[in-house]
Design a protein around this motif. Structure first.
Motif, mmCIF file in Angstrom:
data_model
loop_
_atom_site.group_PDB
_atom_site.id
_atom_site.type_symbol
_atom_site.label_atom_id
_atom_site.label_comp_id
_atom_site.label_asym_id
_atom_site.label_seq_id
_atom_site.Cartn_x
_atom_site.Cartn_y
_atom_site.Cartn_z
ATOM 1 N N LEU A 1 7.904 -27.688 -4.454
ATOM 2 C CA LEU A 1 8.417 -27.552 -3.095
ATOM 3 C C LEU A 1 7.254 -27.533 -2.108
ATOM 4 O O LEU A 1 6.222 -26.919 -2.370
ATOM 5 N N ASN A 2 7.476 -28.218 -1.003
ATOM 6 C CA ASN A 2 6.463 -28.232 0.050
ATOM 7 C C ASN A 2 6.299 -26.810 0.603
ATOM 8 O O ASN A 2 7.245 -26.247 1.142
ATOM 9 N N PRO A 3 5.088 -26.227 0.471
ATOM 10 C CA PRO A 3 4.950 -24.813 0.837
ATOM 11 C C PRO A 3 5.064 -24.526 2.333
ATOM 12 O O PRO A 3 5.250 -23.378 2.703
ATOM 13 N N VAL A 4 4.950 -25.550 3.176
ATOM 14 C CA VAL A 4 4.915 -25.257 4.612
ATOM 15 C C VAL A 4 6.208 -25.576 5.350
ATOM 16 O O VAL A 4 6.284 -25.380 6.556
ATOM 17 N N THR A 5 7.218 -26.081 4.651
ATOM 18 C CA THR A 5 8.482 -26.296 5.356
ATOM 19 C C THR A 5 9.593 -25.524 4.650
ATOM 20 O O THR A 5 9.480 -25.192 3.480
ATOM 21 N N ALA B 1 14.676 -27.772 5.411
ATOM 22 C CA ALA B 1 13.974 -28.959 5.892
ATOM 23 C C ALA B 1 13.753 -29.958 4.766
ATOM 24 O O ALA B 1 13.740 -31.167 4.985
ATOM 25 N N GLN B 2 13.608 -29.440 3.542
ATOM 26 C CA GLN B 2 13.369 -30.349 2.425
ATOM 27 C C GLN B 2 14.661 -31.056 2.009
ATOM 28 O O GLN B 2 14.629 -32.207 1.585
ATOM 29 N N ASP C 1 15.074 -33.812 4.729
ATOM 30 C CA ASP C 1 14.277 -35.023 4.519
ATOM 31 C C ASP C 1 15.032 -36.008 3.624
ATOM 32 O O ASP C 1 15.003 -37.214 3.858
ATOM 33 N N ILE C 2 15.688 -35.466 2.609
ATOM 34 C CA ILE C 2 16.423 -36.331 1.678
ATOM 35 C C ILE C 2 17.606 -36.986 2.397
ATOM 36 O O ILE C 2 17.805 -38.195 2.322
ATOM 37 N N ARG D 1 18.176 -37.373 5.662
ATOM 38 C CA ARG D 1 17.753 -38.285 6.724
ATOM 39 C C ARG D 1 17.374 -39.643 6.162
ATOM 40 O O ARG D 1 17.610 -40.678 6.780
ATOM 41 N N PHE E 1 11.282 -19.992 3.197
ATOM 42 C CA PHE E 1 10.177 -20.838 2.770
ATOM 43 C C PHE E 1 9.949 -20.596 1.282
ATOM 44 O O PHE E 1 10.270 -19.512 0.778
ATOM 45 N N LEU F 1 18.098 -29.669 -5.127
ATOM 46 C CA LEU F 1 17.541 -30.845 -4.448
ATOM 47 C C LEU F 1 17.800 -32.093 -5.286
ATOM 48 O O LEU F 1 18.146 -33.157 -4.759
#
Lengths: 307, 328, 343
Positions: free
Chosen positions: C111-115, C119-120, C123-124, C126, C158, C174
């Motif tokens: 997982l992206n640590p900053v979003t 939000a993750q 992204d998929i 969108r 987060f 996800l």
């Protein structure tokens, strides 16, 4: 991906590691180029003065002359040979860089590795000291301190620069020590009740050597740039001939206004090239130690397939 | 939510400021002889020295009466009232009034140049890391040559080329001295024109550091699982690079800002001398040439505080872009 | 397994090498077929090439790893067959996640640590469902979290605010966001503690029963695979050495390596067994392998094993495995063979 990266080098034995590291080192063009550049300047510093006259006491009749066969880098406003000056200045410049770099690195080793290993309140305090030293701008401090002291020869310069430039390295070394202290071999040594100094000297220091070397190259560049800055502001003894002092003399004689680029160009280029040489060594070390930064160049046909 | 992080940072910078103030207190003790009588005698040569100046100076230099502690108290008292004494260089102007106008010149120049340099370096670094092993990436090591150049020497080079050879840009001062200083377009235009070469120097000399750091972090981040995962999700390369790789790779650049700004400020101080730029660096040079101890002290503190302030600002920004600074 | 109408993935002779001075041939001519809803387990020791194979099947290999041979065909939900090895990057991106998704080994880092978690998901959606608006995306993310047993409020969290088990659940949510037909899971539970492992596995089984996606499940834990797989492939030195229905392999494993693996953990059914590992190490894949790669570690190896590589072929009444014992009378009773050879 961890698995994939590990699978890339299966069965690489520990014994073959050192040898293949050496082979990799010699394959790194950047490392070799860096070593050649730095080696060249070291040779000039050691033996250069034997081949050129004493530029401060030999004056030619040609004043402010451009580069020519007789004076490769031209002459100054009082007829000194700039090539001879540049060669002569190499030794003190490198000496200041190496000595200040060495002292700064030594301080950072003591504070960074010591604090990182000891942990607890000692580490908290040393880390605070490091961070404070990091955010207080050094050059104004150096300028003010060296002006206040009044003495700006070789030794005070070395110490003032060293004492103000250890913090960044100390922070890097502390971080590394914090990650190393929980590795198996260190934990094992601690479990065996080995004395602290022995763990630090035998287990930690050798493992951090590459980083220490890399920090030393940074410190050395920083010291040379710092000394050049001080010299350019006229804060260095005029008896001492460094690349920075040459630039100061040039500026004082308003060499640029009269278009005498040859008076400025060599010293500045020497600083930049020598610094870049050290940086290239660093690049090479980084590539060796940090396989993730290594660049793989797949053959063309395959690259197209995989893209 | 982030109160603890902000509180910790504020506390740290208070300590750092206190250290700067205290170093400044001890510095005058390095001066051989009695600095106060030296200063007063120099000031006497320039004009009438007001009564009480010697006592004030003594306090300011930390050489007041009584114990060390009471000397420290007197020194702090002078600082709090921004009483830095009278400048020797511009006698009898108070030091504070000499320093004040120079602050904006340096702050704006360094601030803008650092911003441009950061954006440029981080952008190009991310690109080079993304296209690692290509021709763009192969150019990266050559930027070390720029990084290893003394700022002032690069400034001289640019002056020689742009001002002397091609006569494109002014090389001296911060503005055309024939203009009135003020918020009018002629003056601002002239100030911008005069700032191009100094700003170019700062950007060229500092961009390599940002670029290299960002390039290496991008390469390292690209092999992180979350970037591979983002790619596996079929996200567009641009989104993977910006939202996943670069967004994480930039964090060390921001947290390492203190080291970089130290470099830039040091470079700026010496460089201003080349351009006769009306900022803190030129002033420091004048103070040094004239042995203007009160002015030197005030400048050291001013520059320190400016750097501490900008570091605090960047640290607070870091708190915004890295959610891990929040309390879990 | 022969119903081609339900085919999802067919790989033929896939080979992968890590380029270098001496290329490492990590995957060697592996073929497999996967049908809708099927769970294929791939087992093997670390370094046997199972993760590399997973990356190859999903076209996720990166330099220095390159696919050096073979074809990978994927049949999408509309019945169209795609040659994954020949796809343009843009077409591949469209198939990704919508058709096949992945769950990676380390939930900690996937997982992206900053979003935020939300939000993750965003992204998929969108990327693959541009017609969804903000509220729909948020609502779908909440439903997915709920589906894997996480409080929907966590969309605003987060990654560092979640425990390891929760993170892996998020990663699974996800992976299921676009209801793919195939989910490749590379050691999805290895980094978790035993209790959480069990929960996650149950979760996966439940979701699979509910949503009906096919799974390629990769792990070194053969016991786990016996429990959840329909078919099972055992991998050694970059090759499949046995490719069998999971139900029968526990009792009737044909390849000595599979037998060794089965012996090295306690049986789920049945009594206690002799717990033994397999002595020795896997071969260096940078070298060309003469004969059977497992021969040096095999207690049944005979002369032919050292000179001739066995083929992955089925014996009558059995499934494909690669061992010369297949051609030896009483091959299914290997211990006798060993005695014969030494005599």
């Amino acid at each position: 991906m961890a698995t994939v990266a590990v699978a890339a080098e299966p069965g690489a034995g520990a014994g073959a590691g050192a040898l293949s590291a050496l082979r990799d080192a010699l394959r790194s063009r950047r490392l070799i180029l860096g070593l050649v550049v730095v080696g060249f300047f070291v040779l000039v510093a050691a033996f250069g003065p034997l081949f050129v006259g004493d530029p401060n006491h030999e004056y030619t009749d040609a004043l402010n002359a451009g580069p020519s066969a007789a004076h490769w880098f031209g002459t100054t406003n009082i007829g000194q040979d700039i090539f001879a000056q540049t060669v002569d200045a190499t030794r003190p410049t490198l000496l200041i860089g190496a000595a200040a770099g060495l002292i700064a690195t030594a301080i950072s080793v003591v504070i960074g590795i010591g604090g990182g290993y000891l942990g607890g309140i000692a580490d908290e305090l040393l880390a605070l000291l490091t961070n404070v030293a990091l955010v207080i701008p050094t050059l104004p401090l150096v300028i003010v301190a060296s002006k206040f002291m009044g003495d700006n020869g070789l030794t005070p310069t070395i110490f003032v620069i060293a004492f103000t430039s250890w913090a960044a390295s100390a922070r890097v070394l502390r971080g590394q020590t914090l990650s190393l202290r929980n590795r198996d071999y260190v934990l094992a040594a601690r479990a065996l009740d080995e004395p602290r100094w022995r763990i630090i000297l035998v287990e930690l220091l050798p493992n951090e050597m590459p980083i220490i070397v890399s920090q030393f190259t940074f410190s050395m560049v920083f010291a040379i740039l710092g000394q050049a800055g001080l010299a350019f502001l006229g804060l260095q003894s005029a008896d001492m001939l460094t690349w920075g002092n040459i630039l100061y003399f040039a500026q004082n004689a308003q060499a640029l206004d009269s278009g005498q680029w040859w008076w400025f160009a060599p010293s500045g280029l020497c600083i930049a090239v020598f610094g870049a040489g050290l940086a290239l060594i660093n690049f090479g070390l980084d590539e060796l130690l940090n396989p993730r930064l290594r660049v793989y160049r797949p053959s063309k046909a395959r690259a197209e397939r995989s893209s | 939510m982030r109160l603890r992080y902000i509180g910790r940072k504020l506390g740290f910078y208070l300590v750092a400021a206190w250290v700067a103030i205290t170093v400044n207190f001890f510095l005058p003790r390095l001066i051989p002889g009695d600095p106060v009588s030296i200063i007063i005698s120099r000031q006497t040569q320039s004009g009438t020295v007001p009564a009480g100046e010697a006592a004030a100076l003594r306090k300011l230099l930390g050489l007041g009466s009584g114990s060390l502690l009471s000397q420290y108290g007197q020194y702090l008292d002078q600082l709090v009232h921004l009483n830095f004494g009278l400048s020797i260089t511009e006698f009898p102007t108070p030091v504070a009034d000499v320093v004040r106008p120079a602050i904006a010149w340096t702050l704006v120049l360094v601030g803008l140049a650092t911003f441009i340099s950061f954006c440029l370096g981080v952008g190009l670094g991310a690109l080079a890391g993304w296209k690692r092993g290509t021709r763009i990436d192969a150019l990266v090591p050559s930027t070390t040559l720029l990084t290893a150049m003394p700022y002032f020497w690069l400034a001289l080079l640019l002056v020689y080329l742009f001002s002397q050879k091609w006569n494109l840009l002014p090389a001296q001062q911060g503005y055309d001295p024939s203009l009135d200083v003020g918020w009018n377009s002629a003056f601002i235009g002239s100030a911008i024109q005069h700032s191009i070469l100094p700003a170019m120097t700062l950007v060229i000399a500092s961009v390599g550091g940002w670029l290299l750091g960002m390039r290496n972090m991008t390469v390292a981040t690209l092999s992180e699982d979350f970037v591979v995962a983002a790619e596996a999700r079929g996200l567009s390369p641009v989104r993977v690079l910006t939202r996943y790789a670069a967004r994480n790779a930039v964090l060390p650049s921001v947290s390492g800002f203190a080291v970089s700004i130290g470099f830039v400020v040091s470079g700026q101080i010496v460089m201003e001398q080349v351009f006769n730029y009306p900022g803190l660096g030129s002033l420091l040079f004048q103070a040094v040439s004239n042995e203007d101890y009160p002015l030197m002290q005030a400048l050291f503190l001013t520059i320190s505080f400016a750097v501490l302030g900008s570091n605090l600002l960047v640290d607070l920004l870091y708190g915004l872009i890295d959610p891990r600074t929040r309390e879990a | 397994m022969n119903d081609d109408a339900s085919l999802v993935l067919r790989a033929t002779d896939v080979s992968v090498a890590y380029e270098g001075r001496r290329p490492t041939r990590a995957v060697r001519e592996v073929s497999l077929e996967l049908h809708a809803g099927e769970v294929l387990g791939i087992a093997g020791e670390s370094g046997c090439g199972k993760s590399t194979l997973a990356y190859a099947l999903t076209r996720m290999l990166r330099p220095p790893a390159v696919q050096t041979g073979g074809t990978i065909e994927y049949v999408d939900r509309d019945g169209r067959t795609w040659d994954l090895t020949a796809l343009e990057p843009g077409e591949l991106r469209k198939l990704r996640w919508a058709e096949f998704s992945m769950v990676f080994q380390s939930a900690m880092n996937a997982l992206n640590p900053v979003t935020s978690v939300g939000a993750q998901f965003d992204d998929i959606f969108r990327t693959h469902r541009p017609e969804m608006d903000r509220a729909e995306r948020r609502e779908r993310a909440r439903r997915l979290l709920e589906m894997v047993g996480i409080d929907p409020k966590r969309v605003r969290s987060f990654p560092h605010e979640l425990s390891g088990g929760m993170r892996q659940r998020v990663v699974i949510a996800l992976a299921l966001a676009l209801e793919p037909r195939l989910v490749v899971m590379d050691e999805p539970t290895t980094a978790l503690d035993v209790l959480v492992q069990r929960e996650i596995l149950d979760e996966i089984s439940r979701l699979r029963a509910e949503l009906g996606f096919a799974v390629i499940f990769i792990t070194h834990d053969l016991g786990l695979l016996l429990e959840i797989s329909d078919s099972l492939a055992v991998m050694y030195a970059g090759q499949f050495v046995e490719y069998a229905p999971a139900r029968r392999i526990a009792e009737e494993a044909q390849h000595p390596y599979t037998q060794g693996l089965l012996r090295s953990f306690p049986s789920l059914r049945g009594g206690r067994r002799d717990l033994r590992g397999i002595p020795g190490n896997p071969p260096d894949l940078r070298q060309d392998l003469d004969g059977c790669p497992f021969a040096p570690r095999c207690e049944h190896a005979f002369d032919r094993c050292r000179t001739e590589a066995p083929q992955l072929l089925a014996a009558p009444g059995y499934w494909p495995f690669s061992c010369h014992l297949r051609d030896v009378p009483n091959g299914s009773e290997p211990r006798k063979v060993e005695v014969d050879e030494r005599a």
